[in-house]
Design a protein around this motif. Structure first.
Motif, PDB file in Angstrom:
ATOM      1  N   LYS A   5      22.425  -8.579  -7.159  1.00 21.42           N
ATOM      2  CA  LYS A   5      21.924  -9.477  -8.184  1.00 21.42           C
ATOM      3  C   LYS A   5      20.729  -8.790  -8.844  1.00 21.42           C
ATOM      4  O   LYS A   5      19.987  -8.069  -8.178  1.00 21.42           O
ATOM      5  N   HIS A   7      17.073  -8.910 -10.504  1.00 14.81           N
ATOM      6  CA  HIS A   7      15.852  -9.707 -10.458  1.00 14.81           C
ATOM      7  C   HIS A   7      14.847  -9.100 -11.435  1.00 14.81           C
ATOM      8  O   HIS A   7      14.654  -7.889 -11.447  1.00 14.81           O
ATOM      9  N   THR A  49      20.801  -6.315  -3.203  1.00 14.68           N
ATOM     10  CA  THR A  49      21.297  -7.413  -2.369  1.00 14.68           C
ATOM     11  C   THR A  49      20.133  -8.111  -1.668  1.00 14.68           C
ATOM     12  O   THR A  49      20.331  -9.104  -0.968  1.00 14.68           O
ATOM     13  N   MET A  50      18.923  -7.607  -1.856  1.00 19.17           N
ATOM     14  CA  MET A  50      17.728  -8.202  -1.257  1.00 19.17           C
ATOM     15  C   MET A  50      17.341  -9.466  -2.018  1.00 19.17           C
ATOM     16  O   MET A  50      17.709  -9.654  -3.175  1.00 19.17           O
ATOM     17  N   THR A  51      16.557 -10.323  -1.391  1.00 17.34           N
ATOM     18  CA  THR A  51      16.073 -11.535  -2.054  1.00 17.34           C
ATOM     19  C   THR A  51      14.913 -11.179  -2.984  1.00 17.34           C
ATOM     20  O   THR A  51      14.298 -10.109  -2.857  1.00 17.34           O
ATOM     21  N   SER A  52      14.604 -12.085  -3.876  1.00 17.36           N
ATOM     22  CA  SER A  52      13.481 -11.852  -4.791  1.00 17.36           C
ATOM     23  C   SER A  52      12.167 -11.736  -4.028  1.00 17.36           C
ATOM     24  O   SER A  52      11.300 -10.949  -4.401  1.00 17.36           O
ATOM     25  N   ASP A  53      12.012 -12.474  -2.951  1.00 14.82           N
ATOM     26  CA  ASP A  53      10.788 -12.385  -2.141  1.00 14.82           C
ATOM     27  C   ASP A  53      10.646 -11.016  -1.479  1.00 14.82           C
ATOM     28  O   ASP A  53       9.555 -10.462  -1.410  1.00 14.82           O
ATOM     29  N   GLU A  54      11.753 -10.459  -0.995  1.00 14.26           N
ATOM     30  CA  GLU A  54      11.720  -9.131  -0.380  1.00 14.26           C
ATOM     31  C   GLU A  54      11.372  -8.062  -1.418  1.00 14.26           C
ATOM     32  O   GLU A  54      10.572  -7.162  -1.153  1.00 14.26           O
ATOM     33  N   ALA A  71      16.164 -14.434 -11.950  1.00 15.11           N
ATOM     34  CA  ALA A  71      17.350 -13.609 -11.723  1.00 15.11           C
ATOM     35  C   ALA A  71      18.202 -13.614 -12.985  1.00 15.11           C
ATOM     36  O   ALA A  71      18.241 -14.594 -13.722  1.00 15.11           O
TER      37      ALA A  71
END
Length: 72
Positions: A5, A7, A49-54, A71
């Motif tokens: 995704k 970001h 593939t990581m989250t936005s926080d990561e 995103a």
């Protein structure tokens, strides 16, 4: 397998001088597939593939103020 995704993050200060720093901050992260910087808009788009926080945590390691916009 999780899907990638994009970001978008807003950087404070000039991005131009930090493009290399931004790119290198994700060099060791194998879950990141693309990093695009926009000097004019002071934005960084990271596909991962990581989250936005990561991703935000990785960007903050560069020492600049960064905020998550959304995103794509």
């Amino acid at each position: 397998m999780p899907f990638s995704k994009s970001h978008v993050f807003q950087r404070s200060g000039p991005v131009y001088g930090n493009v290399r720093t931004i790119t290198l901050s994700f060099f060791h992260v194998d879950k990141v597939t693309d990093v695009v910087t926009s000097v004019e808009n002071q934005k960084v788009t990271v596909t991962s593939t990581m989250t936005s926080d990561e991703l935000l945590a990785e960007l903050k390691k560069t020492g600049k103020e960064v905020k998550f916009i959304g995103a794509v």
